[in-house]
Design a protein around this motif. Structure first.
Motif, PDB file in Angstrom:
ATOM      1  N   VAL A 285       0.836  -1.203   0.000  1.00 48.78           N
ATOM      2  CA  VAL A 285       0.000   0.000   0.000  1.00 48.78           C
ATOM      3  C   VAL A 285       0.871   1.253   0.000  1.00 48.78           C
ATOM      4  N   THR A 286       1.919   1.238   0.815  1.00 52.09           N
ATOM      5  CA  THR A 286       2.823   2.390   0.892  1.00 52.09           C
ATOM      6  C   THR A 286       3.567   2.590  -0.423  1.00 52.09           C
ATOM      7  N   LYS A 287       3.974   1.513  -1.029  1.00 54.10           N
ATOM      8  CA  LYS A 287       4.719   1.575  -2.288  1.00 54.10           C
ATOM      9  C   LYS A 287       3.885   2.205  -3.391  1.00 54.10           C
ATOM     10  N   HIS A 288       2.579   1.956  -3.374  1.00 56.27           N
ATOM     11  CA  HIS A 288       1.700   2.459  -4.433  1.00 56.27           C
ATOM     12  C   HIS A 288       0.669   3.436  -3.859  1.00 56.27           C
ATOM     13  N   ASN A 289       1.138   4.329  -2.976  1.00 55.82           N
ATOM     14  CA  ASN A 289       0.203   5.250  -2.323  1.00 55.82           C
ATOM     15  C   ASN A 289      -0.356   6.300  -3.265  1.00 55.82           C
ATOM     16  N   THR A 290       0.200   6.423  -4.465  1.00 56.42           N
ATOM     17  CA  THR A 290      -0.342   7.381  -5.440  1.00 56.42           C
ATOM     18  C   THR A 290      -1.485   6.777  -6.261  1.00 56.42           C
ATOM     19  N   LEU A 291      -1.705   5.469  -6.122  1.00 61.88           N
ATOM     20  CA  LEU A 291      -2.755   4.801  -6.882  1.00 61.88           C
ATOM     21  C   LEU A 291      -4.013   4.676  -6.023  1.00 61.88           C
ATOM     22  N   THR A 292      -5.143   4.831  -6.651  1.00 67.59           N
ATOM     23  CA  THR A 292      -6.423   4.641  -5.967  1.00 67.59           C
ATOM     24  C   THR A 292      -6.970   3.264  -6.326  1.00 67.59           C
ATOM     25  N   MET A 293      -7.072   2.424  -5.333  1.00 69.03           N
ATOM     26  CA  MET A 293      -7.596   1.076  -5.556  1.00 69.03           C
ATOM     27  C   MET A 293      -9.125   1.112  -5.526  1.00 69.03           C
ATOM     28  N   ASN A 294      -9.739   0.882  -6.676  1.00 69.33           N
ATOM     29  CA  ASN A 294     -11.198   0.873  -6.720  1.00 69.33           C
ATOM     30  C   ASN A 294     -11.776  -0.266  -5.893  1.00 69.33           C
ATOM     31  N   ARG A 295     -11.079  -1.393  -5.905  1.00 69.53           N
ATOM     32  CA  ARG A 295     -11.583  -2.559  -5.194  1.00 69.53           C
ATOM     33  C   ARG A 295     -10.423  -3.434  -4.744  1.00 69.53           C
ATOM     34  N   VAL A 296     -10.691  -4.233  -3.745  1.00 61.24           N
ATOM     35  CA  VAL A 296      -9.731  -5.204  -3.223  1.00 61.24           C
ATOM     36  C   VAL A 296     -10.428  -6.558  -3.224  1.00 61.24           C
ATOM     37  N   VAL A 297      -9.823  -7.530  -3.892  1.00 61.56           N
ATOM     38  CA  VAL A 297     -10.416  -8.861  -4.022  1.00 61.56           C
ATOM     39  C   VAL A 297      -9.641  -9.835  -3.138  1.00 61.56           C
ATOM     40  N   LEU A 298     -10.339 -10.503  -2.237  1.00 61.75           N
ATOM     41  CA  LEU A 298      -9.715 -11.461  -1.322  1.00 61.75           C
ATOM     42  C   LEU A 298      -9.870 -12.872  -1.879  1.00 61.75           C
ATOM     43  N   THR A 299      -8.774 -13.604  -1.947  1.00 61.32           N
ATOM     44  CA  THR A 299      -8.803 -14.979  -2.439  1.00 61.32           C
ATOM     45  C   THR A 299      -7.980 -15.859  -1.508  1.00 61.32           C
ATOM     46  N   GLY A 300      -8.219 -17.168  -1.586  1.00 63.26           N
ATOM     47  CA  GLY A 300      -7.495 -18.109  -0.737  1.00 63.26           C
ATOM     48  C   GLY A 300      -8.298 -18.434   0.511  1.00 63.26           C
ATOM     49  N   GLY A 301      -8.211 -19.677   0.954  1.00 59.62           N
ATOM     50  CA  GLY A 301      -9.005 -20.132   2.081  1.00 59.62           C
ATOM     51  C   GLY A 301      -8.784 -19.368   3.368  1.00 59.62           C
ATOM     52  N   THR A 302      -7.560 -18.884   3.609  1.00 57.38           N
ATOM     53  CA  THR A 302      -7.266 -18.179   4.858  1.00 57.38           C
ATOM     54  C   THR A 302      -7.969 -16.827   4.910  1.00 57.38           C
ATOM     55  N   CYS A 303      -8.366 -16.291   3.756  1.00 56.26           N
ATOM     56  CA  CYS A 303      -9.107 -15.027   3.744  1.00 56.26           C
ATOM     57  C   CYS A 303     -10.538 -15.196   4.242  1.00 56.26           C
ATOM     58  N   LYS A 304     -10.946 -16.418   4.566  1.00 53.53           N
ATOM     59  CA  LYS A 304     -12.257 -16.624   5.182  1.00 53.53           C
ATOM     60  C   LYS A 304     -12.221 -16.271   6.666  1.00 53.53           C
ATOM     61  N   VAL A 305     -11.016 -16.170   7.248  1.00 55.91           N
ATOM     62  CA  VAL A 305     -10.886 -15.814   8.660  1.00 55.91           C
ATOM     63  C   VAL A 305     -11.306 -14.351   8.840  1.00 55.91           C
ATOM     64  N   PRO A 306     -12.310 -14.058   9.664  1.00 53.24           N
ATOM     65  CA  PRO A 306     -12.826 -12.690   9.799  1.00 53.24           C
ATOM     66  C   PRO A 306     -11.759 -11.653  10.143  1.00 53.24           C
ATOM     67  N   LYS A 307     -10.791 -12.022  10.987  1.00 50.79           N
ATOM     68  CA  LYS A 307      -9.769 -11.048  11.390  1.00 50.79           C
ATOM     69  C   LYS A 307      -8.861 -10.692  10.219  1.00 50.79           C
ATOM     70  N   VAL A 308      -8.604 -11.639   9.337  1.00 54.44           N
ATOM     71  CA  VAL A 308      -7.815 -11.346   8.139  1.00 54.44           C
ATOM     72  C   VAL A 308      -8.577 -10.362   7.252  1.00 54.44           C
ATOM     73  N   GLN A 309      -9.873 -10.599   7.082  1.00 53.26           N
ATOM     74  CA  GLN A 309     -10.700  -9.678   6.296  1.00 53.26           C
ATOM     75  C   GLN A 309     -10.700  -8.290   6.913  1.00 53.26           C
ATOM     76  N   SER A 310     -10.797  -8.227   8.228  1.00 51.41           N
ATOM     77  CA  SER A 310     -10.847  -6.944   8.920  1.00 51.41           C
ATOM     78  C   SER A 310      -9.547  -6.153   8.745  1.00 51.41           C
ATOM     79  N   ILE A 311      -8.415  -6.834   8.886  1.00 53.02           N
ATOM     80  CA  ILE A 311      -7.122  -6.166   8.756  1.00 53.02           C
ATOM     81  C   ILE A 311      -6.951  -5.589   7.352  1.00 53.02           C
ATOM     82  N   ILE A 312      -7.271  -6.367   6.350  1.00 51.87           N
ATOM     83  CA  ILE A 312      -7.091  -5.907   4.966  1.00 51.87           C
ATOM     84  C   ILE A 312      -8.063  -4.769   4.662  1.00 51.87           C
ATOM     85  N   SER A 313      -9.282  -4.858   5.173  1.00 49.99           N
ATOM     86  CA  SER A 313     -10.265  -3.788   4.947  1.00 49.99           C
ATOM     87  C   SER A 313      -9.784  -2.469   5.534  1.00 49.99           C
TER      88      SER A 313
END
Length: 460
Positions: A288-316
């Motif tokens: 995120v810091t490396k590309h702080n000049t870019l606006t991310m329209n969306r973030v797509v979560l993939t992989g089984g570990t992304c089902k963990v609510p705390k992982v989703q919360s941190i990335i959000s």
């Protein structure tokens, strides 16, 4: 429409685990069960071992013996038999083919395989060969991050902008920044790290072992079979806590006939894995810091570990102004690969024609200008400039008897239709790679069709 089918065990994913038992190779759920009973006769994370050198893999993570033989890693199952990793991957594909045969009622399958973005040529060739030898007809290989986007964008064309695809799997994670422009995907940046859900399993396993050792004055982790049972229970608890607030961890006869009985709450689970979460957070934060000049329209979560609510919360929290998409993160990549296979089947002339150029890019034909449809004073843009070819679309037309198709403001075709007050006219356009156009004007009320052929422009 793509959907995930269940295997013979009723599961919607098949682990890349192979076990050896009495001369037979087991895959899927039976192999996973063998990781507890005979860990030295099982091998997991086969994708990371394929087309790799022994010196570059984490041998300590495997209970079986790994040996280097020529260009391939060999798995030594308790000195009873030795099998190359490619032969074991073929077994996994054979298991998948049995599932496909059963679900679809046929034995011939056009297949697209999703692979890591930075896969070597040797890896691509090997995994394709394994799938073909198992009976699949491999149409293409597609990066996992792009497959995830295809799953989302197949129905509705995506908006131009930037998308971050975050994948956290069982033993690795990756983050891909993708630019979307006129329906085309281009990778801006990509990183991959050896961090995954197995870290959560070990953290929870350590807690369970420490608690059991304290109560029973022993060291359960020193017994490989007992420790495998603990890790299996930890993994099950992780999955359960993705949807529930508590999970039971009960293991009969874990050590010297003593049972392990524990209850794990989601807050305690999140506390146990906090250090692992911080590692994941740091990797995403650096990107995120490396590309702080870019606006991310969306973030797509993939992989089984992304089902963990705390992982989703941190990335959000790291992407506060982005739309975070976490629908079926453990299936979205496979659904995207199936979507890609469906797209290829619509244009069989394109299959296998995309060749890498010297700069590792693929040359794709584009429309040289906007294509518009004029009916009276109404002008509708049917195809945007720089749309990848081939391309199909269908648009509803306003009332009118004279239909003019224009490119760059110039008339390239004209047709007249009878029409009536009850007519509902639509235009189906199909543009080939050479920019030639096949158009069909359809009147749903009279069921009349007018076909228009527009040859490719000179120099196209």
């Amino acid at each position: 429409r793509s959907e995930t089918v269940a295997n013979s065990a009723g599961e919607r994913s098949t682990a890349t685990v192979v076990a050896h038992q009495e001369g037979e190779l087991l895959t899927g759920t039976p192999a996973v069960q063998m990781t507890v009973r005979q860990p030295a006769n099982t091998v997991h994370s086969l994708k990371s071992l394929l087309a790799a050198k022994l010196e570059n893999v984490d041998s300590a993570a495997q209970s079986c013996k790994l040996e280097q033989h020529g260009e391939e890693i060999i798995v030594n199952f308790s000195n009873v038999t030795r099998k190359g990793v490619s032969a074991l991957v073929k077994c996994v594909f054979e298991n998948l083919k049995e599932t496909a045969d059963s679900a679809l009622g046929e034995d011939k399958h056009n297949t697209v395989i999703s692979i890591p973005l930075t896969s070597s040529t040797e890896f691509k060739n090997t995994i394709k060969k394994c799938a073909i030898s198992a009976g699949f007809h491999v149409q293409d290989l597609i990066p996992e991050s792009i497959a995830a986007l295809l799953s989302l964008d197949s129905a509705t064309p995506p908006s131009d902008g930037y998308t971050a695809v975050v994948r956290v799997g069982g033993s690795s994670m990756s983050l891909t920044v993708v630019r979307v422009l006129a329906g085309m995907y281009s990778v801006v940046d990509y990183i991959e790290e050896k961090l995954g859900g197995n870290l959560f399993d070990r953290s929870v396993g350590k807690f369970l072992c420490d608690d059991f050792n304290r109560k029973n004055k022993c060291k359960v982790e020193e017994n490989p079979r007992s420790y495998s049972k603990v890790l299996k229970a930890s993994k099950a608890a992780k999955h359960n806590l993705s949807t529930m607030n508590t999970a039971e961890c009960n293991i009969e006869s874990l050590f010297d006939g003593m049972d392990l009985i524990a209850n794990l709450s989601r807050p305690r689970f999140e506390t146990l894995i906090q250090n692992d979460l911080n590692k994941i957070k740091e990797i995403v934060q650096n990107m995120v810091t490396k590309h702080n000049t870019l606006t991310m329209n969306r973030v797509v979560l993939t992989g089984g570990t992304c089902k963990v609510p705390k992982v989703q919360s941190i990335i959000s929290h790291l992407f506060p102004n982005s739309t975070v998409i976490n629908q079926t993160p453990d299936e979205i990549i496979s659904l995207g690969a199936a979507t890609h296979a469906g797209m290829i089947s619509k244009f069989p002339s394109v299959s296998g024609k995309a060749e890498l150029e010297a700069n590792s890019t693929v040359g794709i034909p584009l429309t040289p200008s906007d294509i518009e449809v004029r009916v009276g004073d109404n002008v509708t843009r049917a195809v945007a400039k720089n749309t990848p070819l081939p391309f199909k679309t269908e648009i509803e037309l306003p009332e009118g008897n004279v239909i003019v198709i224009e490119a760059a403001g110039k008339c390239i075709a004209k047709a007249e239709v009878a029409g009536s007050d009850d007519s509902k006219v639509s235009l189906h356009i199909e543009i080939q790679e050479d920019c030639s156009i096949e158009a069909i004007i359809k009147d749903s009320f009279t069921n009349e069709r007018t076909a228009v052929h527009i040859p490719a422009p000179s120099g196209a």
